[in-house]
Scaffold this motif. Structure first.
Motif, PDB file in Angstrom:
ATOM      1  N   SER A  33       0.958  -0.699  -0.244  1.00  0.00           N
ATOM      2  CA  SER A  33       0.095  -0.156   0.012  1.00  0.00           C
ATOM      3  C   SER A  33       0.727   0.975  -0.359  1.00  0.00           C
ATOM      4  O   SER A  33       2.013   0.894   0.017  1.00  0.00           O
ATOM      5  N   GLU A  52      -5.463  -6.545  -5.873  1.00  0.00           N
ATOM      6  CA  GLU A  52      -6.286  -5.108  -5.931  1.00  0.00           C
ATOM      7  C   GLU A  52      -5.081  -3.833  -6.692  1.00  0.00           C
ATOM      8  O   GLU A  52      -6.059  -3.182  -6.753  1.00  0.00           O
ATOM      9  N   ASN A  53      -4.195  -4.761  -6.573  1.00  0.00           N
ATOM     10  CA  ASN A  53      -3.497  -3.019  -6.864  1.00  0.00           C
ATOM     11  C   ASN A  53      -3.104  -2.957  -8.557  1.00  0.00           C
ATOM     12  O   ASN A  53      -3.475  -1.743  -9.325  1.00  0.00           O
ATOM     13  N   GLU A  55      -6.089  -4.339 -10.322  1.00  0.00           N
ATOM     14  CA  GLU A  55      -7.331  -3.992 -10.492  1.00  0.00           C
ATOM     15  C   GLU A  55      -7.224  -2.288 -10.491  1.00  0.00           C
ATOM     16  O   GLU A  55      -8.252  -1.909 -11.461  1.00  0.00           O
ATOM     17  N   ARG A  56      -6.317  -1.780 -10.131  1.00  0.00           N
ATOM     18  CA  ARG A  56      -7.335  -0.355  -9.590  1.00  0.00           C
ATOM     19  C   ARG A  56      -6.163  -0.357 -11.122  1.00  0.00           C
ATOM     20  O   ARG A  56      -6.693   0.923 -11.941  1.00  0.00           O
ATOM     21  N   ALA A  59      -8.346  -0.133 -14.243  1.00  0.00           N
ATOM     22  CA  ALA A  59      -9.245   0.446 -14.098  1.00  0.00           C
ATOM     23  C   ALA A  59      -9.347   1.947 -14.285  1.00  0.00           C
ATOM     24  O   ALA A  59      -9.872   2.875 -14.328  1.00  0.00           O
ATOM     25  N   THR A  60      -8.188   2.337 -14.383  1.00  0.00           N
ATOM     26  CA  THR A  60      -7.551   3.731 -14.357  1.00  0.00           C
ATOM     27  C   THR A  60      -7.747   4.168 -15.981  1.00  0.00           C
ATOM     28  O   THR A  60      -6.737   3.717 -16.551  1.00  0.00           O
ATOM     29  N   HIS A 234      -2.709   9.770 -11.168  1.00  0.00           N
ATOM     30  CA  HIS A 234      -2.083   9.268  -9.488  1.00  0.00           C
ATOM     31  C   HIS A 234      -0.949   9.734  -9.365  1.00  0.00           C
ATOM     32  O   HIS A 234       0.483   9.169  -8.690  1.00  0.00           O
ATOM     33  N   ASP A 237       0.182   9.060  -5.918  1.00  0.00           N
ATOM     34  CA  ASP A 237       0.153   7.059  -5.760  1.00  0.00           C
ATOM     35  C   ASP A 237       1.663   5.951  -6.450  1.00  0.00           C
ATOM     36  O   ASP A 237       1.090   5.729  -6.820  1.00  0.00           O
ATOM     37  N   MET A 240       0.659   2.687  -7.089  1.00  0.00           N
ATOM     38  CA  MET A 240       0.113   2.176  -8.562  1.00  0.00           C
ATOM     39  C   MET A 240       1.316   3.235  -9.491  1.00  0.00           C
ATOM     40  O   MET A 240       1.772   1.666 -10.075  1.00  0.00           O
TER      41      MET A 240
END
Length: 274
Positions: A33, A52-53, A55-56, A59-60, A234, A237, A240
């Motif tokens: 994270s 999860e990363n 998927e993000r 999804a960007t 991001h 982020d 990401m």
């Protein structure tokens, strides 16, 4: 054969760690994270957030990351195949065939290697793409790079060393045509050098950023411009960015795994012959 000393082994181990640690840390951060990315000292073991990363990342919408990966595969694969094919043909011609102006042409190719044509030619090349109506299309980042002066020079030197003149003359005496000599005699001898050239061209094309950024649209990117879009969308982020960068280098690892033996063999063979 002389055995490596302890000092040499320690130096090599330190160099290996320093070279591999940034890549290792990049993949570690792709499973963590943003809070972990800011920890001091930084975490050195994988986390459980990779899915999860990813998927993000996918999804960007501004990044179009899957499109970037697919486009980069098309561009890098096409350019690599073209450069290797043309370079082997030209290398065979310059090294083993005699024709008027061969030295002059090879000298002109060397001149193209000394001048940063990509940086100096960005403006006229972009104007040409606009005139042809190719801006925003993948052919605008493929066609200008289908021929590589370094590849021609490399395969010329490799063919001069790897293919004996006697072998070419023997094939010609047996009635083989020039293309037949190239296909049956020269090409098998050039395979190790071709593997090295293919790796270098693939890596260079895959990592190309400036020209795709100029000539392609944001909704039709290559992977490097997708990562730049991630940085814009991001900016803070870090995870990401690490995830996108890690995903972008995976194809290069696949190339090394699949063709590592041929690549190392080509490098070693070139070193022995040199």
């Amino acid at each position: 054969m002389n055995r490596a000393t302890i000092t040499t082994r320690i130096a090599l181990a330190v160099a290996l760690v320093l070279s591999a640690f940034p890549i290792y840390y990049m993949f570690i951060m792709a499973t963590r994270s943003n809070e972990d990315a800011l920890d001091t000292p930084p975490p050195l073991l994988p986390g459980g957030l990779l899915g999860e990363n990813v998927e993000r990342l996918l999804a960007t919408e501004d990044a179009h990351f899957l499109t970037g990966l697919f486009n980069s595969a098309i561009v890098a694969g096409t350019v690599t195949l073209s450069v290797v094919a043309i370079s082997t043909l030209a290398g065979f011609a310059f090294a083993k065939l005699r024709f008027p102006g061969s030295r002059l042409l090879l000298g002109l190719i060397l001149v193209t290697m000394m001048v940063p044509l990509q940086q100096m030619g960005v403006v006229p090349l972009y104007e040409l793409m606009v005139t042809l109506g190719w801006t925003g299309q993948l052919k605008a980042v493929i066609l200008p790079f289908l021929v590589n002066g370094f590849g021609v020079f490399m395969m010329t030197q490799y063919a001069a060393q790897a293919v004996p003149d006697e072998l070419v003359e023997a094939a010609r005496v047996d009635g083989a045509a020039t293309l037949g000599i190239y296909w049956r005699v020269v090409l098998p001898a050039l395979r190790p050098g071709m593997a090295v050239l293919a790796l270098l061209v693939f890596m260079q094309t895959w990592n190309e950023f400036l020209w795709p950024l100029i000539v392609l649209n944001p909704d039709n990117p290559v992977v490097q411009t997708s990562i730049a879009a991630l940085n814009s969308a991001h900016g803070t982020d870090y995870v990401m960015l690490f995830t996108g960068t890690a995903a972008s280098v995976l194809p290069l690892f696949v190339v090394f795994v699949l063709f590592g033996r041929q690549i190392v063999g080509g490098l070693m063979e070139g070193a022995v012959k040199a």
